[in-house]
Design a protein around this motif. Sequence first.
Motif, PDB file in Angstrom:
ATOM      1  N   ASP A  38       0.882   9.220  -5.741  1.00 41.91           N
ATOM      2  CA  ASP A  38       1.035  10.603  -5.286  1.00 41.91           C
ATOM      3  C   ASP A  38       2.002  11.367  -6.188  1.00 41.91           C
ATOM      4  O   ASP A  38       1.778  12.548  -6.508  1.00 41.91           O
ATOM      5  CB  ASP A  38       1.530  10.644  -3.840  1.00 41.91           C
ATOM      6  N   GLN A  54       1.006   3.877  -3.053  1.00 38.60           N
ATOM      7  CA  GLN A  54       0.571   5.233  -2.702  1.00 38.60           C
ATOM      8  C   GLN A  54       1.610   6.263  -3.140  1.00 38.60           C
ATOM      9  O   GLN A  54       1.264   7.316  -3.700  1.00 38.60           O
ATOM     10  CB  GLN A  54       0.355   5.326  -1.189  1.00 38.60           C
ATOM     11  N   SER A  84       0.834  -1.206   0.000  1.00 36.47           N
ATOM     12  CA  SER A  84       0.000   0.000   0.000  1.00 36.47           C
ATOM     13  C   SER A  84       0.867   1.253   0.000  1.00 36.47           C
ATOM     14  O   SER A  84       0.592   2.220  -0.730  1.00 36.47           O
ATOM     15  CB  SER A  84      -0.925   0.002   1.218  1.00 36.47           C
TER      16      SER A  84
END
Length: 298
Positions: free
Chosen positions: A32, A28, A24
């Motif tokens: 981002d 992420q 995760s």
Amino acid sequence: MGALQIVGVHGIRQGASATTEALSKSWQESVDDGLACSGLAEVAGPVGLTVPSYQGVYPKTATRYMRLGPDAARAADDVPVDAAEEAFILEALAAYAPSAVAKEQDSPTAGRTLGAGRLTPRILRRAQAVDRVAGKGVTDRLLWLVREAHGYLRHEETAAAVRALIREALVTTGARMVIAHSLGTVVFYDMLTRGEVPSAADGGPGVASLITCGSPLGWLAVRKGVHTAGSPLSVPAGVEWTNLYAANDPVSKGRGLSHLAVGVTDVRVDNGKLNAHDVHRYLDKPAIAEGIGKARRH
């Protein structure tokens, strides 16, 4: 404004030694970065990405052991290729490079290193033939996928356990967007066709936005395991499906899915020449950021 929740469905190669927390976090960070570079971070708002690891329920195939170090690789001798898996691999490689079959030679397999002692002589001969047509080392990058796909498609209990973990993440997070990569695209497509994706509160599709990346759904041997022959690939009404593919990705063979599917939007991306199948080379692309922005607006 609360975080837009997204569930990621990884390919087994990436998940072989990573926890849900590690997966995760790494996904992420790439997403981002893509949002920031595209200038859409403010439009998209905060994003929460959960990538459940299913390594704990996956079978210990030889290719998985080979990625976990020398001690584990030695243990791979306990999981040889059986007749059913050999047939699956031969069919998959033949479909990947049809002209290679005609050029296949009944010759010694000396010189091949991948899977020595674990892969059968017939597989090694076909792998050599595919390399002669598609390029040296291509099958070294493909055989792991083919074996892991067989592990999912031909082991019903394993497949059910994998799908249950993805469903649990969807229920827990309430995510209505899914990003799936590699074998993960097969897993989630299988969930959709089985009706295993939780519905929204209003009875509509629980997942309204699907982005697939580097999908092997173009492979006949893979497609046969999750799809009815003779009809195009499709997702339920109300699901917006975008498929990213890269020219040098050996898994997608540089092709999208629109020639096999209805309702899909193919997006060609540039992942470079090396490691073009890598998930992070897909996750930071503008198409991902745009999909997140659209999901936020809806």
